[in-house]
Design a protein around this motif. Structure first.
Motif: not given
Ligand SMILES: [Zn+2]
Ligand SMILES: [Zn+2]
Length: 322
Positions: A135-146, A188-199
């Protein structure tokens, strides 16, 4: 001429002695582990070479409060912008940059905004590896962390890094809302920033971490709960233990933990402050509430030293490990 030759010898000798002393100091320094409390469940642990952050949360936004008996509540007279669940998750970049210059590893206990909001910016800015749940890593992916910076764990992994080793420990979330809090949600996987606080707020499971660093073993929790059987066999000399009010929902919270950990030499309370208040606000009510935690620990483990951390004040560890 003889005199000036002698003076020259004295100068060189003094310089050599000074250099040797400096060498020794920096050698000592490189084994000296220093902790720093960043507020909420956030910590920096460093030996001057490797910097490890845990749940770094510097933004302290005026965000939504956790459900009942959580450790954040609206502060009367707070004139800062109010963030709601549907708002874009915007960290306070200036606050992060003022306090975080470098990081090699960021350990995240769970995906709640008071633990993860600042982590994408810190990871992008420092290049630190982010260790946490899927879950944590999916948030990182959304922000483009390599991808190369992302180390996903589920709890049970025991990894060797160059200067320390790290055991990820299965854990459970604080029993908020008088035991009614429960979440099996994950980002979830596949999210794209900007995310909401809820996301950025689906718990995604909760972890604790044991860091073996020089002669120390530091056990870190991100909230007010633990799985007792996962503590068996751990012998930390330093334990960062969740000290917020929701711990009172748990049977013999401090006693069971102190016995299972064989009475660590140092306990540092964590996640005890009101994280909805800015750093400069008074934490007097939280500090008063913290006294009962200190008493619990001392009653269960009289030889343990409980250190109430001040924001950003270095806490050097010099006790020999067990
Ligand atoms: Zn949480
Ligand atoms: Zn929290």
């Amino acid at each position: 001429m003889v005199k000036s030759g002698f003076m020259c010898f004295v100068l060189v000798a003094t310089l050599l002695i000074a250099l040797a002393a400096q060498d020794q100091r920096s050698a000592e320094k490189s084994n000296q582990v220093v902790l720093k409390y960043l507020g909420t469940a956030g910590w920096e642990i460093t030996d001057g070479t490797t910097a490890i952050l845990i749940d770094p949360y510097l933004s302290r936004i005026n965000g939504p409060a956790p459900p009942g008996a959580g450790s954040g509540h609206f502060m009367a007279g707070d004139t800062r912008r109010v963030y709601r669940w549907g708002d874009v998750a915007s960290p306070d970049f200036a606050a992060i940059d003022a306090h975080i210059q470098r990081a090699d590893f960021v350990l995240v206990t769970h995906t709640h905004y008071d633990h993860i909001l600042d982590v994408p910016h810190i990871a992008l800015k420092t290049g630190a590896a982010v260790i946490g749940t899927e879950s944590t890593e999916n948030v990182m992916r959304a922000y483009g962390v390599p991808e190369g910076q992302l180390i996903t764990v589920r709890g049970g992994e025991d990894y060797q890094f160059s200067t320390f080793s790290l055991k990820a420990i299965p854990s459970i979330h604080s029993p908020l809302d008088h035991k009614h809090y429960f979440s099996s949600a994950m980002a979830p996987a596949g999210m794209k920033a900007p995310l909401t606080l809820e996301q950025i707020h689906p718990e995604g499971g909760t972890l604790a971490y044991l860091i073996r660093f020089h002669s120390h073993q530091i056990l870190a929790f991100g909230g007010m709960n633990y799985i007792e059987r996962e503590m068996v066999g751990l012998e930390p000399d330093v334990a960062l233990i969740g000290a917020g009010a929701s711990r009172k929902e748990i049977y013999d919270y401090s006693g069971r933990l102190m016995r299972a950990l064989h009475y660590p030499a140092i306990v540092l309370p964590t996640h005890w402050d009101n994280f909805l208040a800015p750093f400069e606000a008074s934490q007097q009510p939280a500090l008063e509430a913290l006294q009962s935690f200190v008493q619990e620990i001392v009653a269960a483990s009289p030889k343990t030293r409980v250190i109430v951390p001040k924001y950003f004040e270095p806490i050097p560890l010099d006790t020999p490990a067990k």
